[in-house]
Design a protein around this motif. Sequence first.
Motif, short mmCIF file in Angstrom:
data_model
loop_
_atom_site.label_atom_id
_atom_site.label_comp_id
_atom_site.label_asym_id
_atom_site.label_seq_id
_atom_site.Cartn_x
_atom_site.Cartn_y
_atom_site.Cartn_z
N ILE A 57 -11.32 -28.07 -13.67
CA ILE A 57 -12.42 -27.93 -12.64
C ILE A 57 -13.72 -29.06 -12.65
CG2 ILE A 57 -14.34 -26.29 -11.91
CD1 ILE A 57 -12.29 -24.02 -12.95
N LYS A 58 -14.10 -29.16 -14.09
CA LYS A 58 -15.12 -30.51 -14.15
C LYS A 58 -14.96 -31.51 -13.49
CE LYS A 58 -18.23 -28.09 -17.61
NZ LYS A 58 -18.61 -28.28 -18.99
N GLU A 59 -13.69 -32.05 -14.37
CA GLU A 59 -13.12 -33.25 -13.68
C GLU A 59 -12.73 -33.47 -12.33
OE1 GLU A 59 -9.62 -36.34 -14.75
OE2 GLU A 59 -10.01 -35.06 -16.23
N ASN A 60 -11.97 -32.60 -11.67
CA ASN A 60 -11.48 -32.74 -10.35
C ASN A 60 -12.33 -31.81 -9.36
OD1 ASN A 60 -8.65 -34.05 -10.77
ND2 ASN A 60 -9.02 -32.33 -12.26
N LEU A 61 -13.03 -30.74 -9.43
CA LEU A 61 -13.85 -30.32 -8.42
C LEU A 61 -15.51 -30.49 -8.61
CD1 LEU A 61 -12.04 -26.86 -8.24
CD2 LEU A 61 -11.45 -28.91 -6.98
N GLY A 62 -15.88 -30.93 -9.87
CA GLY A 62 -17.29 -30.85 -10.09
C GLY A 62 -17.93 -31.96 -9.13
N PRO A 63 -17.38 -33.01 -8.84
CA PRO A 63 -18.02 -34.05 -7.73
C PRO A 63 -17.89 -33.41 -6.45
CG PRO A 63 -16.07 -35.13 -9.06
CD PRO A 63 -16.27 -33.76 -9.59
N LEU A 64 -17.22 -32.54 -6.21
CA LEU A 64 -17.50 -31.75 -4.84
C LEU A 64 -18.56 -30.74 -4.69
CD1 LEU A 64 -13.67 -31.98 -3.84
CD2 LEU A 64 -15.48 -33.56 -3.45
N LEU A 65 -18.82 -30.10 -5.80
CA LEU A 65 -19.70 -29.03 -5.81
C LEU A 65 -21.31 -29.36 -5.58
CD1 LEU A 65 -18.07 -26.59 -8.59
CD2 LEU A 65 -17.93 -26.45 -6.46
N ALA A 66 -21.80 -28.58 -4.80
CA ALA A 66 -23.34 -28.71 -4.35
C ALA A 66 -23.94 -27.79 -5.40
CB ALA A 66 -23.55 -28.58 -3.11
N SER A 67 -23.51 -26.73 -5.99
CA SER A 67 -24.17 -25.85 -6.79
C SER A 67 -23.23 -25.29 -7.85
CB SER A 67 -24.80 -24.84 -6.10
OG SER A 67 -24.04 -23.90 -5.62
N PRO A 68 -23.63 -24.84 -9.07
CA PRO A 68 -22.75 -23.94 -9.92
C PRO A 68 -22.18 -22.74 -9.23
CG PRO A 68 -24.85 -24.19 -10.90
CD PRO A 68 -25.19 -24.80 -9.35
N THR A 69 -21.10 -22.39 -9.57
CA THR A 69 -20.37 -21.13 -9.27
C THR A 69 -20.98 -19.84 -9.88
OG1 THR A 69 -18.69 -21.37 -10.59
CG2 THR A 69 -18.31 -22.35 -8.35
N GLU A 70 -20.85 -18.90 -9.08
CA GLU A 70 -21.10 -17.45 -9.55
C GLU A 70 -19.64 -16.81 -9.88
OE1 GLU A 70 -23.27 -13.35 -7.89
OE2 GLU A 70 -22.81 -15.08 -6.43
N ALA A 71 -19.60 -16.20 -10.87
CA ALA A 71 -18.46 -15.70 -11.41
C ALA A 71 -18.57 -13.94 -11.21
CB ALA A 71 -17.97 -16.03 -12.73
N ILE A 72 -17.67 -13.31 -10.87
CA ILE A 72 -17.36 -11.79 -10.79
C ILE A 72 -16.15 -11.67 -11.10
CG2 ILE A 72 -17.80 -9.89 -9.50
CD1 ILE A 72 -19.39 -11.54 -7.29
N ASP A 73 -16.07 -10.52 -12.16
CA ASP A 73 -14.45 -10.20 -12.69
C ASP A 73 -14.62 -8.34 -12.51
OD1 ASP A 73 -13.72 -12.82 -13.33
OD2 ASP A 73 -15.18 -12.55 -14.98
N GLY A 74 -13.46 -8.04 -12.02
CA GLY A 74 -13.26 -6.65 -12.29
C GLY A 74 -11.91 -6.33 -11.93
N GLU A 75 -11.84 -4.87 -11.83
CA GLU A 75 -10.45 -4.17 -11.55
C GLU A 75 -10.39 -3.67 -10.14
OE1 GLU A 75 -7.82 -0.27 -12.64
OE2 GLU A 75 -9.42 -0.87 -13.63
N VAL A 76 -9.53 -4.34 -9.50
CA VAL A 76 -9.17 -3.78 -7.94
C VAL A 76 -8.92 -2.33 -7.85
CG1 VAL A 76 -7.76 -4.21 -5.89
CG2 VAL A 76 -8.24 -6.05 -7.67
N ILE A 77 -9.98 -1.73 -7.06
CA ILE A 77 -9.77 -0.06 -7.03
C ILE A 77 -9.12 0.34 -5.88
CG2 ILE A 77 -11.53 0.38 -8.74
CD1 ILE A 77 -13.50 0.77 -6.72
N VAL A 78 -9.17 -0.43 -4.81
CA VAL A 78 -8.47 -0.21 -3.71
C VAL A 78 -7.78 -1.49 -3.11
CG1 VAL A 78 -8.90 0.46 -0.91
CG2 VAL A 78 -10.14 1.56 -2.83
N SER A 79 -6.62 -1.25 -2.60
CA SER A 79 -5.70 -2.40 -2.32
C SER A 79 -4.60 -2.08 -1.24
CB SER A 79 -5.15 -2.99 -3.56
OG SER A 79 -3.66 -3.79 -3.24
N ASP A 80 -4.56 -2.88 -0.17
CA ASP A 80 -3.46 -2.67 0.86
C ASP A 80 -2.84 -3.85 1.47
OD1 ASP A 80 -1.76 -1.15 2.52
OD2 ASP A 80 -3.51 -0.85 4.06
N THR A 81 -1.72 -4.05 1.30
CA THR A 81 -1.03 -5.28 2.08
C THR A 81 -0.15 -4.83 3.01
OG1 THR A 81 0.46 -5.43 0.45
CG2 THR A 81 -1.38 -6.58 0.00
N ALA A 82 -0.14 -5.88 4.01
CA ALA A 82 0.93 -5.45 5.20
C ALA A 82 2.20 -5.49 4.90
CB ALA A 82 0.52 -6.62 6.14
#
Length: 108
Positions: free
Chosen positions: A83-108
């Motif tokens: 990410i640092k090598e390949n995407l870093g030059p394209l980023l204007a700001s640091p990324t925010e991270a959110i992790d968690g369990e999916v509690i509702v899911s539906d796919t077609a």
Amino acid sequence: MSEKEHEQTGPIFAAIRRGKVKPGTAEEFAARVKAGALPAMKKMDGFKAYFLVAGAEDTIIAVSLFTNKAVAETSTQTLMPWIKENLGPLLASPTEAIDGEVIVSDTA
């Protein structure tokens, strides 16, 4: 497919990352992710799906889905050198991270 075939057995965990890219670089960002990060993620234990969303004001939102909680929580750190090598030059700001369990899911 029947409704039963769409049902997920076991929990799904999401790793969501949000950041801003430099103006006009969203397509290049997406191309780099598709060529480099996505193949690496597909090899991770429990990988289920990946979505990259180009939002308003150069916002980029990445959603990775896994059946393995630990892998979901550490997926960004695992890919950090790439990410640092390949995407870093394209980023204007640091990324925010959110992790968690999916509690509702539906796919077609």
